[in-house]
Motif scaffolding. Sequence first.
Motif, short mmCIF file in Angstrom:
data_model
loop_
_atom_site.label_atom_id
_atom_site.label_comp_id
_atom_site.label_asym_id
_atom_site.label_seq_id
_atom_site.Cartn_x
_atom_site.Cartn_y
_atom_site.Cartn_z
N MET A 1 0.84 -1.18 0.00
CA MET A 1 0.00 0.00 0.00
C MET A 1 0.88 1.23 0.00
SD MET A 1 -2.90 0.95 2.77
CE MET A 1 -2.23 2.21 3.79
N SER A 2 0.73 2.10 -0.99
CA SER A 2 1.55 3.30 -1.07
C SER A 2 1.05 4.35 -0.11
CB SER A 2 1.56 3.86 -2.50
OG SER A 2 0.27 4.25 -2.85
N VAL A 3 1.94 5.22 0.32
CA VAL A 3 1.59 6.28 1.25
C VAL A 3 1.28 7.53 0.45
CG1 VAL A 3 2.37 7.65 3.20
CG2 VAL A 3 3.09 5.28 3.00
N ALA A 4 0.08 8.03 0.54
CA ALA A 4 -0.32 9.23 -0.20
C ALA A 4 -0.14 10.45 0.68
CB ALA A 4 -1.78 9.13 -0.65
N VAL A 5 0.30 11.54 0.11
CA VAL A 5 0.50 12.79 0.84
C VAL A 5 -0.43 13.84 0.25
CG1 VAL A 5 2.13 14.57 1.50
CG2 VAL A 5 2.90 12.21 1.28
N THR A 6 -1.33 14.36 1.07
CA THR A 6 -2.29 15.34 0.57
C THR A 6 -2.15 16.67 1.27
OG1 THR A 6 -3.95 14.48 2.12
CG2 THR A 6 -3.94 13.56 -0.10
N THR A 7 -1.73 16.67 2.53
CA THR A 7 -1.53 17.90 3.29
C THR A 7 -0.27 17.75 4.11
OG1 THR A 7 -2.74 17.16 5.24
CG2 THR A 7 -4.04 18.20 3.48
N SER A 8 0.22 18.88 4.67
CA SER A 8 1.41 18.82 5.50
C SER A 8 1.17 17.97 6.74
CB SER A 8 1.84 20.24 5.91
OG SER A 8 0.82 20.88 6.62
N GLU A 52 13.72 10.64 5.99
CA GLU A 52 12.49 11.42 6.01
C GLU A 52 11.81 11.34 4.65
OE1 GLU A 52 13.46 15.39 7.14
OE2 GLU A 52 14.11 14.84 9.17
N LEU A 53 10.49 11.43 4.66
CA LEU A 53 9.72 11.48 3.42
C LEU A 53 9.22 12.90 3.18
CD1 LEU A 53 7.56 8.22 3.66
CD2 LEU A 53 9.75 8.56 2.50
N VAL A 54 9.36 13.37 1.95
CA VAL A 54 8.87 14.70 1.59
C VAL A 54 8.06 14.56 0.30
CG1 VAL A 54 10.82 15.88 2.65
CG2 VAL A 54 10.95 15.23 0.25
N PRO A 55 7.09 15.44 0.09
CA PRO A 55 6.31 15.37 -1.15
C PRO A 55 7.22 15.52 -2.37
CG PRO A 55 5.25 16.82 0.44
CD PRO A 55 6.60 16.50 0.99
N GLY A 56 6.98 14.68 -3.39
CA GLY A 56 7.78 14.75 -4.60
C GLY A 56 7.41 15.92 -5.49
N ASN A 57 6.18 16.41 -5.38
CA ASN A 57 5.75 17.61 -6.09
C ASN A 57 4.69 18.31 -5.24
OD1 ASN A 57 3.41 16.15 -6.40
ND2 ASN A 57 3.58 15.94 -8.63
N ARG A 58 4.22 19.44 -5.70
CA ARG A 58 3.29 20.22 -4.88
C ARG A 58 1.92 19.58 -4.76
NH1 ARG A 58 0.07 24.01 -7.77
NH2 ARG A 58 0.37 23.97 -10.03
N PHE A 59 1.64 18.60 -5.62
CA PHE A 59 0.35 17.91 -5.55
C PHE A 59 0.43 16.68 -4.65
CE2 PHE A 59 0.58 19.85 -9.82
CZ PHE A 59 -0.45 20.77 -9.69
N GLY A 60 1.62 16.31 -4.23
CA GLY A 60 1.77 15.14 -3.38
C GLY A 60 1.49 13.84 -4.10
N ASP A 61 1.81 13.80 -5.42
CA ASP A 61 1.54 12.59 -6.19
C ASP A 61 2.47 11.44 -5.79
OD1 ASP A 61 -0.44 13.90 -7.62
OD2 ASP A 61 0.97 14.60 -9.15
N TRP A 62 3.64 11.75 -5.28
CA TRP A 62 4.57 10.73 -4.82
C TRP A 62 5.45 11.35 -3.73
CZ3 TRP A 62 5.39 13.33 -9.44
CH2 TRP A 62 6.57 14.05 -9.54
N GLY A 97 5.66 -1.66 0.32
CA GLY A 97 4.44 -0.88 0.11
C GLY A 97 4.63 0.61 0.11
N LEU A 98 5.88 1.07 -0.05
CA LEU A 98 6.15 2.51 -0.09
C LEU A 98 6.56 2.91 -1.50
CD1 LEU A 98 8.23 2.98 3.20
CD2 LEU A 98 5.86 3.66 2.82
N GLU A 99 5.91 3.91 -2.05
CA GLU A 99 6.24 4.38 -3.39
C GLU A 99 7.17 5.59 -3.27
OE1 GLU A 99 4.04 6.00 -7.47
OE2 GLU A 99 2.86 5.17 -5.81
N ILE A 100 8.41 5.40 -3.65
CA ILE A 100 9.43 6.44 -3.53
C ILE A 100 9.82 6.91 -4.93
CG2 ILE A 100 11.74 7.00 -2.70
CD1 ILE A 100 9.73 6.45 -0.48
N GLY A 101 9.80 8.22 -5.12
CA GLY A 101 10.11 8.76 -6.44
C GLY A 101 11.56 9.17 -6.62
#
Length: 266
Positions: A1-8, A52-62, A97-101
């Motif tokens: 299961m991938s971890v989705a990032v939608t907000t800080s 640490e994990l950080v959003p790959g883009n401003r939409f949090g797609d990865w 289950g982690l999607e890393i870009g």
Amino acid sequence: MSVAVTTSESSSEATKASTPTLHLVLAQTAFFMHEQGHNQAAALLADVEDVELVPGNRFGDWQDAVLIVPPYLVPRFTEDVTAAIQPVFEHVAGRHGLEIGGVTAAPALPDIGDDWRQILQEKLAKGAASNQASRSRAKGVTPGLSREGFVFDSREEVLVYEALKRAQAALPEDSTISIFPLPMGRVGVGNAWTPDFLVTVAGRVGIIEVDGPHHQKRFGVDATRDRHWRNSGIVHIERILVEETSADTDLDALVRQFLTRLREYR
């Protein structure tokens, strides 16, 4: 299961929730790198303090993984090293289950308290120069980077120190060597430098430097420094590449060669 990032907030929660998994991914990636013959990358990964994990883009797609390392190690994560680590890290993360870009390295932030201004002023007043004693007090002791009261900057320096000790133990008492790890010295006019190792043999003094990838871009600086050392009486300077520290037998041979050249210098 991938971890989705939608907000800080969700990003923070996801990072905390996946911290044990990220550390497992780091460990398994390091072992994979070693098994594939990438010993330099494996050694660097062993010194990573956190992930640490950080959003790959401003939409949090990865998400991108940021390897948190001591500041002095950041230059060693060159483009070539990161390019070797990234696909392995991404593969291992995907298995969990982690999607890393992407994978990058960043310096660890300093631990500070409310008295940080006073501490900083004291450090500024003392200047940048430091010797082993003040290094131990200022830096603390990083696990795995200290031996017998000496504080080292990298795992490779520890390996060279152990090799020098093995050579020292094999010598008779009347022809032993002295080993000075990371001594601070004033060289020439206005130069305060710290060689990785200063070694004395039979009335002669030599230096061993442990060179990482960043030294490839500062050949001129290193050559100038070596010239000043020779002009001040250092009779032999040996530069050992980090890639040459992975096997004890190879490292022991390099140290014996260094000591032989130092003894035979005329």
